[in-house]
Design a protein around this motif. Structure first.
Motif, PDB file in Angstrom:
ATOM      1  N   UNK A 263      38.876 142.068  50.005  1.00  0.00           N
ATOM      2  CA  UNK A 263      38.849 143.354  49.297  1.00  0.00           C
ATOM      3  C   UNK A 263      38.391 143.165  47.854  1.00  0.00           C
ATOM      4  N   UNK A 264      38.834 142.088  47.210  1.00  0.00           N
ATOM      5  CA  UNK A 264      38.401 141.825  45.839  1.00  0.00           C
ATOM      6  C   UNK A 264      36.891 141.662  45.769  1.00  0.00           C
ATOM      7  N   UNK A 265      36.336 140.901  46.708  1.00  0.00           N
ATOM      8  CA  UNK A 265      34.883 140.702  46.708  1.00  0.00           C
ATOM      9  C   UNK A 265      34.141 142.010  46.931  1.00  0.00           C
ATOM     10  N   UNK A 266      34.658 142.837  47.827  1.00  0.00           N
ATOM     11  CA  UNK A 266      34.002 144.114  48.113  1.00  0.00           C
ATOM     12  C   UNK A 266      34.020 145.013  46.887  1.00  0.00           C
ATOM     13  N   UNK A 267      35.139 145.052  46.156  1.00  0.00           N
ATOM     14  CA  UNK A 267      35.229 145.939  44.998  1.00  0.00           C
ATOM     15  C   UNK A 267      34.550 145.371  43.758  1.00  0.00           C
ATOM     16  N   UNK A 268      34.503 144.063  43.624  1.00  0.00           N
ATOM     17  CA  UNK A 268      33.922 143.455  42.423  1.00  0.00           C
ATOM     18  C   UNK A 268      32.397 143.381  42.503  1.00  0.00           C
ATOM     19  N   UNK A 269      31.828 143.232  43.679  1.00  0.00           N
ATOM     20  CA  UNK A 269      30.380 143.003  43.803  1.00  0.00           C
ATOM     21  C   UNK A 269      29.532 144.094  43.149  1.00  0.00           C
ATOM     22  N   UNK A 270      29.780 145.402  43.391  1.00  0.00           N
ATOM     23  CA  UNK A 270      28.934 146.416  42.738  1.00  0.00           C
ATOM     24  C   UNK A 270      29.040 146.396  41.211  1.00  0.00           C
ATOM     25  N   UNK A 271      30.236 146.169  40.689  1.00  0.00           N
ATOM     26  CA  UNK A 271      30.385 146.120  39.229  1.00  0.00           C
ATOM     27  C   UNK A 271      29.708 144.878  38.653  1.00  0.00           C
ATOM     28  N   UNK A 272      29.763 143.762  39.370  1.00  0.00           N
ATOM     29  CA  UNK A 272      29.101 142.549  38.911  1.00  0.00           C
ATOM     30  C   UNK A 272      27.586 142.753  38.883  1.00  0.00           C
ATOM     31  N   UNK A 273      27.041 143.385  39.919  1.00  0.00           N
ATOM     32  CA  UNK A 273      25.602 143.641  39.971  1.00  0.00           C
ATOM     33  C   UNK A 273      25.178 144.557  38.817  1.00  0.00           C
ATOM     34  N   UNK A 274      25.971 145.580  38.532  1.00  0.00           N
ATOM     35  CA  UNK A 274      25.682 146.493  37.427  1.00  0.00           C
ATOM     36  C   UNK A 274      25.719 145.758  36.092  1.00  0.00           C
ATOM     37  N   UNK A 275      26.717 144.889  35.919  1.00  0.00           N
ATOM     38  CA  UNK A 275      26.833 144.140  34.666  1.00  0.00           C
ATOM     39  C   UNK A 275      25.655 143.191  34.478  1.00  0.00           C
ATOM     40  N   UNK A 276      25.217 142.543  35.540  1.00  0.00           N
ATOM     41  CA  UNK A 276      24.073 141.631  35.429  1.00  0.00           C
ATOM     42  C   UNK A 276      22.785 142.376  35.113  1.00  0.00           C
ATOM     43  N   UNK A 277      22.620 143.552  35.699  1.00  0.00           N
ATOM     44  CA  UNK A 277      21.400 144.320  35.447  1.00  0.00           C
ATOM     45  C   UNK A 277      21.362 144.887  34.032  1.00  0.00           C
ATOM     46  N   UNK A 278      22.506 145.190  33.443  1.00  0.00           N
ATOM     47  CA  UNK A 278      22.556 145.830  32.134  1.00  0.00           C
ATOM     48  C   UNK A 278      22.988 144.888  31.009  1.00  0.00           C
ATOM     49  N   UNK A 279      23.036 143.600  31.277  1.00  0.00           N
ATOM     50  CA  UNK A 279      23.446 142.638  30.252  1.00  0.00           C
ATOM     51  C   UNK A 279      22.333 142.452  29.227  1.00  0.00           C
ATOM     52  N   UNK A 280      22.690 142.259  27.959  1.00  0.00           N
ATOM     53  CA  UNK A 280      21.654 142.015  26.953  1.00  0.00           C
ATOM     54  C   UNK A 280      21.017 140.641  27.164  1.00  0.00           C
ATOM     55  N   UNK A 281      19.750 140.567  26.847  1.00  0.00           N
ATOM     56  CA  UNK A 281      19.032 139.302  26.990  1.00  0.00           C
ATOM     57  C   UNK A 281      19.278 138.431  25.761  1.00  0.00           C
TER      58      UNK A 281
END
Length: 60
Positions: A14-32
């Motif tokens: 359940x943790x992996x299922x709930x964390x994955x979308x937020x992790x993907x969003x954070x990686x896409x919007x992280x500053x370079x």
């Protein structure tokens, strides 16, 4: 297999299922990082590595 192991596996899944979308969003919007950011990161790491090497040499 006890109920504790099953419950742990369900919670980890359940943790992996709930964390994955937020992790993907954070990686896409992280500053370079810029070159200045890398210098600021590598300088403290180099100090720690140098200190550890110094401690190792003092022990010998």
């Amino acid at each position: 297999m006890g109920w504790e192991k099953i419950a742990t596996a369900v919670l980890l899944g359940a943790m992996l299922i709930f964390i994955f979308p937020r992790m993907r969003h954070a990686l896409n919007n992280a500053p370079k990082g810029s070159a200045e950011d890398w210098k600021g990161f590598l300088f403290p790491i180099a100090l720690v590595v140098g200190f550890v090497v110094l401690l190792i040499l003092l022990v010998k």
